[in-house]
Design a protein around this motif. Structure first.
Motif, PDB file in Angstrom:
ATOM      1  N   GLU A  75      14.544  21.638  10.753  1.00  0.00           N
ATOM      2  CA  GLU A  75      15.829  21.871  11.232  1.00  0.00           C
ATOM      3  C   GLU A  75      16.488  20.657  12.040  1.00  0.00           C
ATOM      4  O   GLU A  75      17.607  20.494  11.773  1.00  0.00           O
ATOM      5  CB  GLU A  75      15.297  22.835  12.518  1.00  0.00           C
ATOM      6  N   ARG A  76      15.325  19.569  12.424  1.00  0.00           N
ATOM      7  CA  ARG A  76      16.176  18.442  13.042  1.00  0.00           C
ATOM      8  C   ARG A  76      16.884  17.734  11.674  1.00  0.00           C
ATOM      9  O   ARG A  76      17.816  16.883  11.940  1.00  0.00           O
ATOM     10  CB  ARG A  76      15.075  17.539  13.698  1.00  0.00           C
ATOM     11  N   ALA A  77      16.250  17.526  10.520  1.00  0.00           N
ATOM     12  CA  ALA A  77      16.783  16.897   9.527  1.00  0.00           C
ATOM     13  C   ALA A  77      18.194  17.665   8.952  1.00  0.00           C
ATOM     14  O   ALA A  77      19.141  16.932   8.624  1.00  0.00           O
ATOM     15  CB  ALA A  77      15.895  16.923   8.219  1.00  0.00           C
ATOM     16  N   ILE A 130       7.801  10.185   8.251  1.00  0.00           N
ATOM     17  CA  ILE A 130       6.557  10.190   8.806  1.00  0.00           C
ATOM     18  C   ILE A 130       5.577   9.413   7.854  1.00  0.00           C
ATOM     19  O   ILE A 130       5.481   9.464   6.491  1.00  0.00           O
ATOM     20  CB  ILE A 130       6.207  11.724   8.303  1.00  0.00           C
ATOM     21  N   ALA A 131       4.519   8.753   8.611  1.00  0.00           N
ATOM     22  CA  ALA A 131       3.716   7.693   7.914  1.00  0.00           C
ATOM     23  C   ALA A 131       2.115   8.050   8.421  1.00  0.00           C
ATOM     24  O   ALA A 131       1.851   8.102   9.686  1.00  0.00           O
ATOM     25  CB  ALA A 131       3.818   6.244   8.334  1.00  0.00           C
ATOM     26  N   ILE A 132       1.156   8.716   7.296  1.00  0.00           N
ATOM     27  CA  ILE A 132       0.131   8.849   7.499  1.00  0.00           C
ATOM     28  C   ILE A 132      -0.989   8.043   6.865  1.00  0.00           C
ATOM     29  O   ILE A 132      -0.409   7.387   6.040  1.00  0.00           O
ATOM     30  CB  ILE A 132      -0.189  10.387   7.194  1.00  0.00           C
ATOM     31  N   GLY A 133      -2.312   8.030   7.204  1.00  0.00           N
ATOM     32  CA  GLY A 133      -3.347   7.418   6.828  1.00  0.00           C
ATOM     33  C   GLY A 133      -3.509   7.827   5.363  1.00  0.00           C
ATOM     34  O   GLY A 133      -3.659   8.931   5.092  1.00  0.00           O
ATOM     35  N   ASP A 134      -3.815   6.722   4.677  1.00  0.00           N
ATOM     36  CA  ASP A 134      -4.233   6.904   3.162  1.00  0.00           C
ATOM     37  C   ASP A 134      -5.651   7.011   3.334  1.00  0.00           C
ATOM     38  O   ASP A 134      -6.563   6.142   3.479  1.00  0.00           O
ATOM     39  CB  ASP A 134      -4.106   5.555   2.238  1.00  0.00           C
ATOM     40  N   ALA A 135      -6.391   8.263   2.830  1.00  0.00           N
ATOM     41  CA  ALA A 135      -7.879   8.731   2.990  1.00  0.00           C
ATOM     42  C   ALA A 135      -8.825   7.734   2.590  1.00  0.00           C
ATOM     43  O   ALA A 135      -9.665   7.519   2.711  1.00  0.00           O
ATOM     44  CB  ALA A 135      -7.676  10.171   2.620  1.00  0.00           C
ATOM     45  N   TYR A 159       2.084  18.087   5.298  1.00  0.00           N
ATOM     46  CA  TYR A 159       3.314  17.512   5.115  1.00  0.00           C
ATOM     47  C   TYR A 159       3.849  17.697   3.677  1.00  0.00           C
ATOM     48  O   TYR A 159       5.201  17.362   3.435  1.00  0.00           O
ATOM     49  CB  TYR A 159       3.274  16.130   5.764  1.00  0.00           C
ATOM     50  N   ARG A 160       2.942  17.971   2.869  1.00  0.00           N
ATOM     51  CA  ARG A 160       3.513  17.929   1.537  1.00  0.00           C
ATOM     52  C   ARG A 160       4.579  18.773   1.030  1.00  0.00           C
ATOM     53  O   ARG A 160       5.626  18.429   0.246  1.00  0.00           O
ATOM     54  CB  ARG A 160       2.212  18.325   0.517  1.00  0.00           C
ATOM     55  N   PRO A 161       4.624  20.111   1.627  1.00  0.00           N
ATOM     56  CA  PRO A 161       6.007  20.857   1.678  1.00  0.00           C
ATOM     57  C   PRO A 161       7.196  20.171   1.938  1.00  0.00           C
ATOM     58  O   PRO A 161       8.289  20.692   1.705  1.00  0.00           O
ATOM     59  CB  PRO A 161       5.635  22.002   2.659  1.00  0.00           C
ATOM     60  N   LEU A 162       7.103  19.140   2.723  1.00  0.00           N
ATOM     61  CA  LEU A 162       8.240  18.324   3.148  1.00  0.00           C
ATOM     62  C   LEU A 162       8.765  17.300   2.443  1.00  0.00           C
ATOM     63  O   LEU A 162       9.861  16.556   2.342  1.00  0.00           O
ATOM     64  CB  LEU A 162       8.201  17.831   4.610  1.00  0.00           C
ATOM     65  N   ILE A 163       7.744  16.861   1.297  1.00  0.00           N
ATOM     66  CA  ILE A 163       8.347  15.776   0.362  1.00  0.00           C
ATOM     67  C   ILE A 163       9.260  16.156  -0.396  1.00  0.00           C
ATOM     68  O   ILE A 163       9.648  17.282  -1.140  1.00  0.00           O
ATOM     69  CB  ILE A 163       6.970  15.418  -0.504  1.00  0.00           C
ATOM     70  N   GLY A 164      10.322  15.419  -0.432  1.00  0.00           N
ATOM     71  CA  GLY A 164      11.566  15.725  -1.099  1.00  0.00           C
ATOM     72  C   GLY A 164      12.689  16.349  -0.409  1.00  0.00           C
ATOM     73  O   GLY A 164      13.752  16.569  -0.870  1.00  0.00           O
ATOM     74  N   ALA A 165      12.444  16.693   0.790  1.00  0.00           N
ATOM     75  CA  ALA A 165      13.242  17.668   1.607  1.00  0.00           C
ATOM     76  C   ALA A 165      14.656  16.709   1.937  1.00  0.00           C
ATOM     77  O   ALA A 165      14.193  15.475   2.537  1.00  0.00           O
ATOM     78  CB  ALA A 165      12.590  18.121   2.748  1.00  0.00           C
ATOM     79  N   PRO A 166      15.677  16.953   2.350  1.00  0.00           N
ATOM     80  CA  PRO A 166      16.778  15.987   2.561  1.00  0.00           C
ATOM     81  C   PRO A 166      16.579  15.713   3.981  1.00  0.00           C
ATOM     82  O   PRO A 166      16.138  16.130   4.894  1.00  0.00           O
ATOM     83  CB  PRO A 166      17.760  16.862   2.570  1.00  0.00           C
ATOM     84  N   GLY A 167      16.593  14.190   4.130  1.00  0.00           N
ATOM     85  CA  GLY A 167      16.322  13.652   5.283  1.00  0.00           C
ATOM     86  C   GLY A 167      14.953  13.371   5.968  1.00  0.00           C
ATOM     87  O   GLY A 167      14.977  12.884   6.971  1.00  0.00           O
ATOM     88  N   ASP A 174      11.404  11.711   5.123  1.00  0.00           N
ATOM     89  CA  ASP A 174      10.439  10.739   3.979  1.00  0.00           C
ATOM     90  C   ASP A 174       9.016  10.738   4.482  1.00  0.00           C
ATOM     91  O   ASP A 174       8.914  10.487   5.855  1.00  0.00           O
ATOM     92  CB  ASP A 174      11.113   9.272   4.085  1.00  0.00           C
ATOM     93  N   VAL A 175       8.045  10.975   3.620  1.00  0.00           N
ATOM     94  CA  VAL A 175       6.559  11.042   3.811  1.00  0.00           C
ATOM     95  C   VAL A 175       5.995   9.855   2.983  1.00  0.00           C
ATOM     96  O   VAL A 175       5.915   9.852   1.740  1.00  0.00           O
ATOM     97  CB  VAL A 175       5.940  12.524   3.773  1.00  0.00           C
ATOM     98  N   ARG A 176       5.211   9.105   3.884  1.00  0.00           N
ATOM     99  CA  ARG A 176       4.616   8.035   2.943  1.00  0.00           C
ATOM    100  C   ARG A 176       3.253   7.862   3.591  1.00  0.00           C
ATOM    101  O   ARG A 176       2.814   8.322   4.623  1.00  0.00           O
ATOM    102  CB  ARG A 176       5.117   6.647   3.259  1.00  0.00           C
ATOM    103  N   THR A 177       2.261   7.136   2.999  1.00  0.00           N
ATOM    104  CA  THR A 177       0.892   6.951   3.410  1.00  0.00           C
ATOM    105  C   THR A 177       0.834   5.558   3.465  1.00  0.00           C
ATOM    106  O   THR A 177       1.421   4.711   2.924  1.00  0.00           O
ATOM    107  CB  THR A 177      -0.093   7.643   2.306  1.00  0.00           C
TER     108      THR A 177
END
Length: 242
Positions: free
Chosen positions: A121-123, A131-136, A165-173, A175-178
Motif C-alpha cells: 500500500e505504501r509503495a 528491505i535488507a535482511i541477513g544472508d543466512a 518477503y519473497r512475495p514482494l520481490i519484483g513488486a513496483p517500488g 526492493d528486497v536484498r540480502t
C-alpha cells in the motif's frame, strides 16, 4: 599561554582590550594558568595566531555534552518493551521512503500478518521501499548466533524472513536484498523518523535498547544511521524469487 603571549607584540592591557576582558583576567591566564570561557579563549587565540587547544589544553575536554539530543524522541530499555504497533504505525505514516535493515525481525510478520500488504500500500502511494535482511549463509550471521547463544536459530529466522518477503520481490517500488555485514543496529526508517534497535554482544535483539529518532537537521544522529543503511545497501545482493 605564557610563551605565546610573551612572543607576541601585545601587552596585557592591549590584549584585554581586543578580547573585551579586564587586564587582570589576561594576567591570570598568563601567570596563574587560568582557562577562560571557550568563546573568549577562541577570540584570544585568533588574535595571537595560535591554536586555542595549544594555549588551553583543558578546553579539549571541557565542552559540555548535551543531556538529550534534539533528535531523540524516546528511548526504550528493550525492544520487547516496544509494541509491534509502534513499528507498524511508524511505517504506515511514510510517504516517501521506508528503509528496513535487519537480520530477520520476523516479529513484524508474526505479530502483524498484514505487514506485506502495508508495504504494498505504501509503495502504491509512491513510497520507495528498501528491505535488507541477513544472508543466512553469511559468516557474520552465524557468528551473531553464537554470540547471542541463539545457535543456528538466527540462520533459520533469516531464511524465514526471506520467505515472508519473497512475495514482494519484483513488486513496483519495493526492493528486497540480502546482506552479509556485521549488524551493529537494526534500522526501521519512515521518511524523517527512525527506530534504531542497538545490538549488544551476547544479548538477543529483543533485549537490547531502541531509540526513536526524528531528523531535525543535516549531519545529526539520524543521518549517521541513514548513511550506515546506505553503505550496507550498496553491498547487498538482490533477493531472488525462487
Amino acid at each position: 599561554m605564557r610563551a605565546a603571549w610573551e612572543s607576541s607584540t601585545y601587552g596585557a592591557r592591549t590584549l584585554a582590550h581586543k578580547v573585551d576582558v579586564d587586564p587582570k583576567s589576561v594576567e591570570r591566564w598568563v601567570h596563574l594558568g587560568r582557562t577562560p570561557r571557550r568563546t573568549t579563549a577562541t577570540t584570544a587565540a585568533e588574535i595571537l595566531g595560535e591554536d586555542v587547544h595549544a594555549l588551553w589544553p583543558a578546553l579539549r575536554q571541557s565542552r559540555p555534552a548535551r543531556a538529550v539530543s534534539p533528535e531523540l524522541v524516546a528511548l526504550h530499555e528493550k525492544r520487547a518493551d516496544v509494541p509491534t504497533s509502534a513499528f507498524v504505525d511508524l511505517l504506515t505514516q511514510a510517504g516517501e521512503r521506508i528503509d528496513v535493515l535487519v537480520y530477520a525481525a520476523v516479529f513484524l510478520h508474526e505479530a502483524y500478518p498484514r505487514f506485506n500488504d502495508l508495504l504494498r500500500e505504501r509503495a502504491a502511494e509512491g513510497c520507495t521501499i528498501r528491505i535488507a535482511i541477513g544472508d543466512a549463509d553469511s559468516t557474520n550471521v552465524q557468528q551473531r548466533g553464537q554470540e547471542e547463544r541463539f545457535g543456528h536459530g538466527i540462520e533459520s529466522r533469516c531464511r524465514l524472513a526471506l520467505m515472508h518477503y519473497r512475495p514482494l520481490i519484483g513488486a513496483p517500488g519495493i526492493d528486497v536484498r540480502t546482506h552479509e555485514t556485521t549488524l551493529y543496529n537494526s534500522i526501521y526508517r519512515a521518511d524523517d523518523q527512525m527506530l534504531v534497535n542497538a545490538h549488544v554482544w551476547g544479548v538477543n535483539a529483543y533485549g537490547a535498547p531502541v531509540w526513536h529518532l526524528r531528523r531535525t537537521d543535516c549531519s545529526g544522529m539520524f543521518d549517521t544511521y541513514a548513511q550506515s543503511f546506505g553503505a550496507v545497501w550498496e553491498t547487498a545482493t538482490p533477493a531472488e524469487d525462487n
